[in-house]
Design an enzyme around this catalytic site. Structure first.
Site, mmCIF file in Angstrom:
data_model
loop_
_atom_site.group_PDB
_atom_site.id
_atom_site.type_symbol
_atom_site.label_atom_id
_atom_site.label_comp_id
_atom_site.label_asym_id
_atom_site.label_seq_id
_atom_site.Cartn_x
_atom_site.Cartn_y
_atom_site.Cartn_z
ATOM 1 N N GLY A 157 0.775 -1.236 0.000
ATOM 2 C CA GLY A 157 0.000 0.000 0.000
ATOM 3 C C GLY A 157 0.806 1.284 0.000
ATOM 4 O O GLY A 157 0.293 2.331 -0.382
ATOM 5 N N ASP A 158 2.073 1.212 0.426
ATOM 6 C CA ASP A 158 2.921 2.411 0.466
ATOM 7 C C ASP A 158 4.358 1.991 0.163
ATOM 8 O O ASP A 158 5.290 2.298 0.906
ATOM 9 C CB ASP A 158 2.822 3.082 1.834
ATOM 10 C CG ASP A 158 3.394 4.497 1.851
ATOM 11 O OD1 ASP A 158 3.636 5.050 0.758
ATOM 12 O OD2 ASP A 158 3.612 5.043 2.944
ATOM 13 N N LEU A 159 4.506 1.276 -0.958
ATOM 14 C CA LEU A 159 5.759 0.599 -1.274
ATOM 15 C C LEU A 159 6.739 1.532 -1.987
ATOM 16 O O LEU A 159 7.047 1.353 -3.169
ATOM 17 C CB LEU A 159 5.483 -0.644 -2.117
ATOM 18 C CG LEU A 159 6.632 -1.625 -2.290
ATOM 19 C CD1 LEU A 159 6.962 -2.316 -0.980
ATOM 20 C CD2 LEU A 159 6.297 -2.656 -3.365
ATOM 21 N N TRP A 160 7.225 2.541 -1.282
ATOM 22 C CA TRP A 160 8.328 3.338 -1.823
ATOM 23 C C TRP A 160 9.614 2.861 -1.168
ATOM 24 O O TRP A 160 9.592 2.100 -0.194
ATOM 25 C CB TRP A 160 8.073 4.830 -1.624
ATOM 26 C CG TRP A 160 8.149 5.347 -0.231
ATOM 27 C CD1 TRP A 160 7.284 5.098 0.793
ATOM 28 C CD2 TRP A 160 9.143 6.234 0.303
ATOM 29 N NE1 TRP A 160 7.677 5.767 1.933
ATOM 30 C CE2 TRP A 160 8.823 6.471 1.660
ATOM 31 C CE3 TRP A 160 10.274 6.849 -0.234
ATOM 32 C CZ2 TRP A 160 9.590 7.294 2.486
ATOM 33 C CZ3 TRP A 160 11.035 7.672 0.584
ATOM 34 C CH2 TRP A 160 10.694 7.881 1.924
ATOM 35 N N ASN A 164 10.364 2.592 2.590
ATOM 36 C CA ASN A 164 9.687 1.570 3.384
ATOM 37 C C ASN A 164 10.187 0.166 3.058
ATOM 38 O O ASN A 164 9.498 -0.822 3.320
ATOM 39 C CB ASN A 164 8.171 1.639 3.172
ATOM 40 C CG ASN A 164 7.556 2.860 3.834
ATOM 41 O OD1 ASN A 164 8.153 3.468 4.726
ATOM 42 N ND2 ASN A 164 6.366 3.233 3.402
#
Length: 303
Positions: free
Chosen positions: A201-204, A207
């Site tokens: 969901g916030d795979l930058w 992270n």
């Protein structure tokens, strides 16, 4: 300094009769067995955020064991273990500690394979969405369950537009957003024949990391939900940090969805979520990019 009693209790439950100590260097909380722990205590109003993070770790552990730090315990401090009366009602969180370095080409390929063959194969039986709210940065994702991906993603974009409208400074952006919801989401996502799979969901790159002991990839700070696997690749493209081999390896194990000729447009639509969210989090510097994304999508999907 010492570890809070609630943290000690959680660790002893996990680590038997070990004693727990606090250190000035990482990992700050350790047991006498040699294990390190990541711990935090929040404010009472952060309960929902802690629960969301805990549930994402539980889900990811089921889908791909070891890809994310294992949750040890998450809960609310009660009077039994409160050091001070003001502690009562605060959330606490304990997970494994991982010593991390940056993502490397080798660990990025491993990450791509594990996402494609494990996490993005873990399906929901309840539909698209997630059981509890999660947070992408500080932005609350309402979640809940939806029958189709089109409905789920429309609700996600709609939630961001509602927040931007409340700000009062983004009327033009919100007007375009309504057209995106009316024309583009239905056109690009409606025809997809896909299953709801677990997403980070916030795979930058901020992270992700590489375990310094094993060389394996680790992901954390997720904002999970069950959705279209391709949506998890969107923010990975935006801010860099992922080598080209990550995307190549990923699609060697999990091909692009049909219709494949709309893959890039779907990517633009999925990136839009993160640009809108960054407009909420960091202000108007991201509004221009959000608007340009909308213009491109609206041109590609005319009335």
């Amino acid at each position: 300094m010492h570890a809070h009693p609630v943290l000690t209790r959680a660790i002893v439950r996990n680590d038997g009769e070990a004693t727990v100590s606090f250190h000035t260097t990482e990992p700050h909380v350790r047991s006498s067995s040699g294990k390190g722990y990541f711990t935090k205590i929040g404010l009472a109003y952060e309960k929902e955020q802690f629960i969301g993070e805990a549930e994402t770790l539980r889900a990811m552990h089921k889908a791909a064991p070891g890809l994310a730090p294992r949750l040890i315990e998450c809960g609310i401090i009660d009077e039994e273990v409160a050091e001070h009366q003001s502690d009562v009602g605060k959330p606490y969180f304990v997970s494994e500690y991982k010593s991390l370095g940056p993502l490397t080409d080798a660990s990025a390929k491993k990450l791509a394979k594990r996402l494609a063959t494990e996490m993005h194969q873990y399906k929901s039986t309840q539909g698209f969405g997630f059981a509890v709210p999660t947070y992408c940065g500080k932005t609350r994702q309402e979640n809940g369950w939806h029958e189709t991906w089109e409905q789920c993603y429309d609700a996600m974009i709609g939630g961001l537009l509602t927040k931007l409208a409340a700000d009062g400074a983004y009327s033009e952006l919100c007007a375009k957003g309504k057209l995106i919801r009316k024309r583009v989401i239905s056109s690009l996502l409606g025809p997809l024949d896909i299953q709801p799979v677990l997403l980070h969901g916030d795979l930058w790159s901020g992270n992700t990391g590489t375990d310094t002991e094993t060389g394996d990839p680790i992901v954390f700070d997720a904002s999970s939900y069950f959705g279209h696997n391709e949506a998890d690749l969107a923010i990975a493209r935006i801010f860099g940090g992922f080598p080209k081999s990550f995307f190549t390896t990923y699609h060697q194990h999990l091909p692009k969805s049909d219709p494949e000729n709309q893959y890039d447009l779907r990517g633009e639509l999925y990136e839009l979520y993160h640009y809108l969210n960054h407009t909420i989090l960091f202000g108007s510097s991201y509004a221009g990019t959000s608007s340009a994304k909308m213009d491109k999508l609206l041109k590609a999907v005319p009335e």
